[in-house]
Design a protein around this motif. Structure first.
Motif, PDB file in Angstrom:
ATOM      1  N   ALA A  36       0.859  -1.195   0.000  1.00 57.54           N
ATOM      2  CA  ALA A  36       0.000   0.000   0.000  1.00 57.54           C
ATOM      3  C   ALA A  36       0.887   1.234   0.000  1.00 57.54           C
ATOM      4  CB  ALA A  36      -0.893   0.014   1.233  1.00 57.54           C
ATOM      5  N   THR A  37       0.420   2.249  -0.685  1.00 55.49           N
ATOM      6  CA  THR A  37       1.154   3.518  -0.655  1.00 55.49           C
ATOM      7  C   THR A  37       0.159   4.668  -0.684  1.00 55.49           C
ATOM      8  OG1 THR A  37       2.833   4.883  -1.784  1.00 55.49           O
ATOM      9  CG2 THR A  37       1.492   3.467  -3.174  1.00 55.49           C
ATOM     10  N   GLY A  38       0.458   5.702   0.053  1.00 56.58           N
ATOM     11  CA  GLY A  38      -0.367   6.895   0.017  1.00 56.58           C
ATOM     12  C   GLY A  38       0.193   7.849  -1.018  1.00 56.58           C
ATOM     13  N   LEU A  39      -0.663   8.711  -1.519  1.00 55.80           N
ATOM     14  CA  LEU A  39      -0.186   9.792  -2.390  1.00 55.80           C
ATOM     15  C   LEU A  39      -0.065  11.035  -1.524  1.00 55.80           C
ATOM     16  CD1 LEU A  39       0.414  11.199  -5.086  1.00 55.80           C
ATOM     17  CD2 LEU A  39      -2.049  11.490  -5.375  1.00 55.80           C
ATOM     18  N   CYS A  40       1.144  11.549  -1.419  1.00 56.58           N
ATOM     19  CA  CYS A  40       1.439  12.716  -0.583  1.00 56.58           C
ATOM     20  C   CYS A  40       1.599  13.915  -1.528  1.00 56.58           C
ATOM     21  CB  CYS A  40       2.738  12.420   0.171  1.00 56.58           C
ATOM     22  SG  CYS A  40       3.310  13.700   1.282  1.00 56.58           S
ATOM     23  N   HIS A  41       1.339  15.110  -1.037  1.00 57.89           N
ATOM     24  CA  HIS A  41       1.441  16.266  -1.918  1.00 57.89           C
ATOM     25  C   HIS A  41       2.847  16.448  -2.469  1.00 57.89           C
ATOM     26  CE1 HIS A  41       0.873  20.314  -3.527  1.00 57.89           C
ATOM     27  NE2 HIS A  41      -0.380  19.926  -3.647  1.00 57.89           N
ATOM     28  N   SER A  42       3.848  15.988  -1.734  1.00 61.16           N
ATOM     29  CA  SER A  42       5.229  16.115  -2.209  1.00 61.16           C
ATOM     30  C   SER A  42       5.459  15.341  -3.509  1.00 61.16           C
ATOM     31  CB  SER A  42       6.212  15.608  -1.152  1.00 61.16           C
ATOM     32  OG  SER A  42       6.056  16.337   0.032  1.00 61.16           O
ATOM     33  N   ASP A  43       4.687  14.277  -3.730  1.00 62.86           N
ATOM     34  CA  ASP A  43       4.818  13.547  -4.998  1.00 62.86           C
ATOM     35  C   ASP A  43       4.431  14.457  -6.165  1.00 62.86           C
ATOM     36  OD1 ASP A  43       5.548  10.947  -3.911  1.00 62.86           O
ATOM     37  OD2 ASP A  43       3.503  10.890  -3.125  1.00 62.86           O
ATOM     38  N   PRO A  52      13.181  19.245  -6.004  1.00 66.52           N
ATOM     39  CA  PRO A  52      14.180  18.686  -6.917  1.00 66.52           C
ATOM     40  C   PRO A  52      14.127  17.165  -6.963  1.00 66.52           C
ATOM     41  CG  PRO A  52      15.233  19.501  -4.898  1.00 66.52           C
ATOM     42  CD  PRO A  52      13.785  19.849  -4.797  1.00 66.52           C
ATOM     43  N   GLN A  53      14.114  16.617  -8.164  1.00 65.77           N
ATOM     44  CA  GLN A  53      14.069  15.161  -8.330  1.00 65.77           C
ATOM     45  C   GLN A  53      14.413  14.832  -9.776  1.00 65.77           C
ATOM     46  OE1 GLN A  53      13.548  12.367  -6.430  1.00 65.77           O
ATOM     47  NE2 GLN A  53      13.834  11.226  -8.332  1.00 65.77           N
ATOM     48  N   PRO A  54      15.489  14.034 -10.014  1.00 64.74           N
ATOM     49  CA  PRO A  54      15.810  13.679 -11.397  1.00 64.74           C
ATOM     50  C   PRO A  54      14.720  12.805 -12.028  1.00 64.74           C
ATOM     51  CG  PRO A  54      17.288  12.545  -9.848  1.00 64.74           C
ATOM     52  CD  PRO A  54      16.446  13.480  -9.047  1.00 64.74           C
ATOM     53  N   ALA A  55      14.518  12.930 -13.313  1.00 62.61           N
ATOM     54  CA  ALA A  55      13.513  12.151 -14.051  1.00 62.61           C
ATOM     55  C   ALA A  55      14.238  11.339 -15.133  1.00 62.61           C
ATOM     56  CB  ALA A  55      12.485  13.097 -14.676  1.00 62.61           C
ATOM     57  N   PRO A  56      13.614  10.282 -15.664  1.00 64.54           N
ATOM     58  CA  PRO A  56      12.308   9.743 -15.272  1.00 64.54           C
ATOM     59  C   PRO A  56      12.364   9.134 -13.875  1.00 64.54           C
ATOM     60  CG  PRO A  56      13.411   8.234 -16.783  1.00 64.54           C
ATOM     61  CD  PRO A  56      14.264   9.470 -16.723  1.00 64.54           C
ATOM     62  N   PHE A  57      11.200   9.183 -13.213  1.00 64.66           N
ATOM     63  CA  PHE A  57      11.188   8.596 -11.873  1.00 64.66           C
ATOM     64  C   PHE A  57       9.839   7.990 -11.529  1.00 64.66           C
ATOM     65  CE2 PHE A  57       9.619  12.869 -10.932  1.00 64.66           C
ATOM     66  CZ  PHE A  57       8.759  12.709  -9.858  1.00 64.66           C
ATOM     67  N   VAL A  58       9.885   7.089 -10.541  1.00 66.75           N
ATOM     68  CA  VAL A  58       8.681   6.499  -9.957  1.00 66.75           C
ATOM     69  C   VAL A  58       8.366   7.313  -8.712  1.00 66.75           C
ATOM     70  CG1 VAL A  58       7.696   4.434  -8.865  1.00 66.75           C
ATOM     71  CG2 VAL A  58       9.285   4.186 -10.796  1.00 66.75           C
ATOM     72  N   PRO A  59       7.217   8.008  -8.671  1.00 68.00           N
ATOM     73  CA  PRO A  59       6.864   8.756  -7.455  1.00 68.00           C
ATOM     74  C   PRO A  59       6.507   7.809  -6.303  1.00 68.00           C
ATOM     75  CG  PRO A  59       5.636   9.541  -9.371  1.00 68.00           C
ATOM     76  CD  PRO A  59       6.256   8.222  -9.743  1.00 68.00           C
ATOM     77  N   GLY A  60       6.149   8.403  -5.180  1.00 65.99           N
ATOM     78  CA  GLY A  60       5.727   7.611  -4.021  1.00 65.99           C
ATOM     79  C   GLY A  60       6.825   7.480  -3.002  1.00 65.99           C
ATOM     80  N   HIS A  61       6.518   7.863  -1.758  1.00 67.28           N
ATOM     81  CA  HIS A  61       7.506   7.766  -0.679  1.00 67.28           C
ATOM     82  C   HIS A  61       6.805   7.451   0.644  1.00 67.28           C
ATOM     83  CE1 HIS A  61       5.856  11.768  -0.630  1.00 67.28           C
ATOM     84  NE2 HIS A  61       6.214  11.873   0.617  1.00 67.28           N
ATOM     85  N   GLY A 129      14.445   8.506  -3.017  1.00 70.05           N
ATOM     86  CA  GLY A 129      15.181   7.266  -2.788  1.00 70.05           C
ATOM     87  C   GLY A 129      14.303   6.048  -2.585  1.00 70.05           C
ATOM     88  N   THR A 130      12.971   6.208  -2.718  1.00 67.33           N
ATOM     89  CA  THR A 130      12.089   5.063  -2.510  1.00 67.33           C
ATOM     90  C   THR A 130      11.339   4.729  -3.804  1.00 67.33           C
ATOM     91  OG1 THR A 130      10.537   6.600  -1.447  1.00 67.33           O
ATOM     92  CG2 THR A 130      11.839   5.209  -0.013  1.00 67.33           C
ATOM     93  N   GLY A 131      10.300   5.484  -4.158  1.00 63.67           N
ATOM     94  CA  GLY A 131       9.551   5.178  -5.377  1.00 63.67           C
ATOM     95  C   GLY A 131       8.558   4.056  -5.127  1.00 63.67           C
ATOM     96  N   THR A 132       7.568   4.345  -4.271  1.00 65.23           N
ATOM     97  CA  THR A 132       6.663   3.286  -3.808  1.00 65.23           C
ATOM     98  C   THR A 132       5.482   3.016  -4.742  1.00 65.23           C
ATOM     99  OG1 THR A 132       5.492   4.903  -2.445  1.00 65.23           O
ATOM    100  CG2 THR A 132       7.232   3.624  -1.369  1.00 65.23           C
TER     101      THR A 132
END
Ligand SMILES: [Zn+2]
Ligand SMILES: [Zn+2]
Length: 359
Positions: A36-43, A52-61, A129-132
């Motif tokens: 399970a993962t929540g969607l946080c506004h930071s995503d 700041p976040q390099p792309a491509p990336f998997v969101p979710g933390h 560093g996660t990408g949930t």
């Protein structure tokens, strides 16, 4: 395996792909099946480029799941263990950790330039560093924190970010006394967690401030004594605080200089402004040197709850188990990973406190 990928910063939709592989497994690492993962506004902020976040990336933390494999040298974790994924692990050895300020440990950011996933098209990063938003992640063992068996994955996921951040702002950062007056600006999942924390500390008045009616209604269920739209905050301040002097404690849970300025103005002289929202590097808060000195308002930023992260998790679980905080009520929507874009829309329109993405 499946994962939701943002191809380029600035795009507003994710693509759910089934050709993604979690990489980096080895000594000191664990492989986790995310449940399970929540969607946080930071995503959303990482997708838009505010954070700041390099792309491509998997969101979710903000996630939880089960350990499927442990690398060499990992102690205290074994396959089948249920864990919360922590995006801000503490190394235990740096000066911040030795001072007991584990939330300031930078160890988790040392791998920020290392991809967490791979697909035929190339490397893919994991947010924070996660990408949930993926079936599996490979993380440092310190990012996988065991939880008791009675904590469901959806509840555990919330503790991984929003609940820890909001509760901690009230319980760790603000020196909140029983009977004090509080305003919380921004009442999504984190803001509502601030409200629950302020209620636990015995705040007399808790004013929830949010432009979305559904969020104001939710805030009242979680312990706010009054809920107002932003243009009604000045009236509420006048009615609630002595002579309209302002609130003892104001929490900014939006992450914008405009709302931080509003929050500063709503704080009484000598009161406390707690900055909880995650904002952009080029969004500058202006305060003049006279007001800063003369009004003696204390500005206290609160990162990830502003306290020891593992202690914060344990405390949230204890409060939840005793029925002193409502975590299930934070989950207003549920979607499978294939419908992750609906979760993004629910967050953008403000209709969700938290959408739980079941993986
Ligand atoms: Zn450290
Ligand atoms: Zn978060």
């Amino acid at each position: 395996m499946r994962a939701a990928v943002l191809h380029e910063t600035g795009q507003d939709k994710l693509e759910v792909l089934d050709d993604v592989e979690a990489v980096g497994f080895g000594p000191g690492k664990v492989r986790v099946r995310v449940r399970a993962t929540g969607l946080c506004h930071s995503d959303l902020s990482a997708m838009s480029g505010v954070l700041p976040q390099p792309a491509p990336f998997v969101p979710g933390h903000e996630g939880a799941g089960e350990i499927v494999d442990v690398g060499e040298g990992v102690r205290g974790l074994k396959p089948g263990d249920r864990v919360v994924l922590c995006w801000l692990p503490a190394c235990g050895a740096c000066p911040a950790c030795r001072r007991g300020q584990t939330e300031l440990c930078l160890a988790g950011f040392m791998n920020a330039g290392t991809p967490n996933f791979r697909r035929p098209g190339g490397d893919v990063f994991g947010f924070a560093g996660t990408g949930t938003f993926a079936e599996e992640v490979v993380v440092d063992a310190g990012c996988a924190v065991p939880i008791p068996d009675d904590v469901p994955f959806d509840i555990a996921a919330l503790i991984g970010c929003g609940v820890t951040t909001g509760l901690g702002a009230a319980l760790n950062t603000a020196d909140l006394e029983a009977g004090s007056s509080v305003a919380v600006i921004g009442c999504g999942g984190v803001g509502v967690s601030v409200i629950q924390g302020a209620r636990l500390k015995g705040a007399a008045e808790i004013v929830a401030v949010d432009p979305v009616a559904a969020r104001r209604e939710a805030a009242l269920r979680f312990g706010a004594t009054r809920a107002v739209a932003p243009d009604q905050l000045a009236d509420a301040k006048q009615q609630i605080t002595a002579g309209g002097e302002g609130f003892d404690h104001v929490f900014e849970v939006v992450g914008k200089s405009a709302t931080a300025r509003t929050a500063y103005d709503a704080t009484r002289r000598g009161g406390t402004l707690v900055i909880v929202g995650a904002g952009a590097m080029d969004d500058v808060l202006q305060l003049n040197m006279f007001e800063l000195f003369f009004d003696e308002k204390r500005i206290l930023p609160s990162l990830y709850g502003g306290g020891d992260v593992l202690r914060s998790y344990e405390r949230a679980i204890a409060l939840w188990r005793a029925g002193r905080i409502d975590l299930a009520g934070l989950i207003t929507h549920r979607v499978p990973l294939s419908e992750v874009n609906e979760a993004l829309d629910q967050m953008r329109t403000g209709s969700a406190l938290r959408t739980c993405i079941e993986i």
